[in-house]
Motif scaffolding. Structure first.
Motif, mmCIF file in Angstrom:
data_model
loop_
_atom_site.group_PDB
_atom_site.id
_atom_site.type_symbol
_atom_site.label_atom_id
_atom_site.label_comp_id
_atom_site.label_asym_id
_atom_site.label_seq_id
_atom_site.Cartn_x
_atom_site.Cartn_y
_atom_site.Cartn_z
ATOM 1 N N VAL A 1 59.794 81.458 71.452
ATOM 2 C CA VAL A 1 58.809 80.701 72.230
ATOM 3 C C VAL A 1 58.128 81.639 73.222
ATOM 4 N N HIS A 2 57.017 81.195 73.805
ATOM 5 C CA HIS A 2 56.394 81.978 74.863
ATOM 6 C C HIS A 2 57.406 82.220 75.992
ATOM 7 N N TYR A 3 57.371 83.380 76.568
ATOM 8 C CA TYR A 3 58.277 83.855 77.623
ATOM 9 C C TYR A 3 59.627 84.317 77.085
ATOM 10 N N GLY A 4 59.835 84.229 75.771
ATOM 11 C CA GLY A 4 61.015 84.843 75.183
ATOM 12 C C GLY A 4 62.302 84.054 75.321
ATOM 13 N N SER A 5 63.409 84.763 75.201
ATOM 14 C CA SER A 5 64.738 84.157 75.140
ATOM 15 C C SER A 5 65.252 83.747 76.522
ATOM 16 N N TRP A 6 65.675 82.487 76.625
ATOM 17 C CA TRP A 6 66.344 82.042 77.858
ATOM 18 C C TRP A 6 67.601 82.860 78.086
ATOM 19 N N PHE A 7 68.339 83.128 77.028
ATOM 20 C CA PHE A 7 69.599 83.845 77.153
ATOM 21 C C PHE A 7 69.379 85.255 77.708
ATOM 22 N N GLU A 8 68.407 85.974 77.150
ATOM 23 C CA GLU A 8 68.142 87.337 77.608
ATOM 24 C C GLU A 8 67.610 87.347 79.035
ATOM 25 N N HIS A 9 66.752 86.397 79.344
ATOM 26 C CA HIS A 9 66.190 86.300 80.703
ATOM 27 C C HIS A 9 67.305 86.095 81.720
ATOM 28 N N THR A 10 68.169 85.132 81.455
ATOM 29 C CA THR A 10 69.247 84.795 82.391
ATOM 30 C C THR A 10 70.250 85.931 82.523
ATOM 31 N N LYS A 11 70.685 86.474 81.391
ATOM 32 C CA LYS A 11 71.657 87.571 81.430
ATOM 33 C C LYS A 11 71.071 88.798 82.116
ATOM 34 N N GLY A 12 69.801 89.062 81.890
ATOM 35 C CA GLY A 12 69.172 90.236 82.498
ATOM 36 C C GLY A 12 69.168 90.169 84.007
ATOM 37 N N TRP A 13 68.771 89.024 84.545
ATOM 38 C CA TRP A 13 68.713 88.905 86.010
ATOM 39 C C TRP A 13 70.102 88.837 86.637
ATOM 40 N N LEU A 14 70.993 88.039 86.061
ATOM 41 C CA LEU A 14 72.327 87.929 86.647
ATOM 42 C C LEU A 14 73.108 89.230 86.518
ATOM 43 N N GLY A 15 72.816 89.997 85.488
ATOM 44 C CA GLY A 15 73.484 91.278 85.322
ATOM 45 C C GLY A 15 73.048 92.330 86.314
ATOM 46 N N SER A 16 71.985 92.033 87.063
ATOM 47 C CA SER A 16 71.466 92.986 88.055
ATOM 48 C C SER A 16 71.781 92.583 89.488
ATOM 49 N N GLN A 17 72.675 91.612 89.664
ATOM 50 C CA GLN A 17 72.986 91.122 91.005
ATOM 51 C C GLN A 17 73.483 92.226 91.936
ATOM 52 N N ARG A 18 74.292 93.139 91.416
ATOM 53 C CA ARG A 18 74.851 94.197 92.260
ATOM 54 C C ARG A 18 73.797 95.212 92.679
ATOM 55 N N GLU A 19 72.782 95.388 91.853
ATOM 56 C CA GLU A 19 71.744 96.382 92.149
ATOM 57 C C GLU A 19 70.627 95.816 93.019
ATOM 58 N N LEU A 20 70.463 94.503 92.962
ATOM 59 C CA LEU A 20 69.403 93.841 93.709
ATOM 60 C C LEU A 20 70.002 92.920 94.768
ATOM 61 N N ASP A 21 69.211 92.584 95.761
ATOM 62 C CA ASP A 21 69.640 91.606 96.759
ATOM 63 C C ASP A 21 69.319 90.228 96.199
ATOM 64 N N LEU A 22 70.181 89.755 95.277
ATOM 65 C CA LEU A 22 69.865 88.576 94.475
ATOM 66 C C LEU A 22 70.809 87.424 94.775
ATOM 67 N N PHE A 23 70.219 86.258 94.994
ATOM 68 C CA PHE A 23 70.948 85.013 95.247
ATOM 69 C C PHE A 23 70.675 84.089 94.067
ATOM 70 N N CYS A 24 71.723 83.624 93.404
ATOM 71 C CA CYS A 24 71.567 82.730 92.252
ATOM 72 C C CYS A 24 71.968 81.313 92.631
#
Length: 288
Positions: free
Chosen positions: A159-182
């Motif tokens: 679908v447009h914007y690609g995979s939900w799975f890849e999107h979610t895993k990509g951002w959550l996998g970067s929590q330690r490198e970014l100042d990220l709040f989920c």
């Protein structure tokens, strides 16, 4: 309407050409963030509009004036959209931006300045249902066809914007490198006040009880549905066709149960378990 039926391809994603160009997407990937900036990130139909409203009201300490007088695309502009340069505010204080882009596109720019990133996730079964209905009314998306067909494309990430799975895993996998709040859409529903307190603490914006009350009131689904600055009634019907559905449709948790067959649910559960193994993200009622 310009490029209404065109598709732009960037970083392996299909995106609506009406909203994106190669120039706007390259500019987003290289955007010079500031440490004081706040970036709201989500996959489509995950509660983005609700969080835009919440963050606007946190910044205004519960004063509804900005939310009632400025369109949400101007107070929390989309980093990757064609119009972004026109509405970018070069203010001294924190700036609020929104994006649906995957982490790999923005990671390099974010690591330079370390702005605050807020990632909103939602039960992907509800995302699929909401995305389907939105695709029916949004003329900048291809015809979604039947829900059965759309759900298979959603699971395959085509679908447009690609995979939900890849999107979610990509951002959550970067929590330690970014100042990220989920935070999840479901958490907002279960305990909005507690979620507001956690968000305001992350943003370093202390709120009084009365201010929290005001934010809860003005960010309610009923309030937003009546607010022209957020309910998309300002968008021309050639772009969002109100005869084909409502932008603010239900705003509930668990609507997927009204749409999924037992076979679809089983297929979805199997794919989720394959894709998200080892991920500690949980959603209320996902396996029901």
């Amino acid at each position: 309407m310009a490029r209404l039926h065109e598709t732009e391809t960037f970083a392996g994603l299909a995106l609506p050409g009406h909203l994106h160009s190669q120039e706007s997407l390259r500019a987003a990937a290289a955007f010079p963030f500031r440490a004081a900036d706040v970036l709201l990130v989500s996959y489509p139909k995950s509660g983005t509009t609700w969080m835009q409203e919440i963050l606007t009201l946190i910044n205004s300490k519960g004063d509804p004036e900005p939310a009632k007088t400025v369109p949400n695309w101007a107070r929390a502009p989309w980093l990757e959209h064609i119009y972004f340069k026109e509405v970018l505010q070069e203010t001294e204080g924190p700036r609020l931006f929104t994006t649906h882009l995957p982490c790999q596109v923005l990671a390099a720019a974010l690591k330079k300045a370390k702005p605050k990133v807020i990632y909103v996730a939602r039960n992907p079964k509800d995302v699929a249902v909401s995305f389907y209905y939105f695709s029916r009314m949004a003329n900048f998306f291809p015809d979604p066809g039947s829900f059965d067909d759309f759900l298979l494309r959603f699971l395959d990430g085509t679908v447009h914007y690609g995979s939900w799975f890849e999107h979610t895993k990509g951002w959550l996998g970067s929590q330690r490198e970014l100042d990220l709040f989920c935070i999840t859409y479901e958490e907002l529903h279960q305990d909005l006040r507690g979620s507001l307190e956690r968000l305001s603490a992350f943003l370093g914006c202390s709120l009084q009880p009365g201010q929290l009350d005001a934010i809860q009131e003005h960010s309610s689904f009923a309030s937003m549905r009546e607010n022209a600055m957020v309910n998309c009634s300002l968008i021309p019907p050639e772009v969002l066709d109100p005869s084909k559905g409502q932008f603010m449709r239900k705003g509930i948790v668990g609507d997927w149960k009204n749409h999924f067959s037992p076979e679809q649910n089983s297929l979805f559960n199997k794919r989720y378990q394959q894709e998200m193994e080892g991920c500690n993200l949980t959603f209320q009622g996902f396996m029901d």
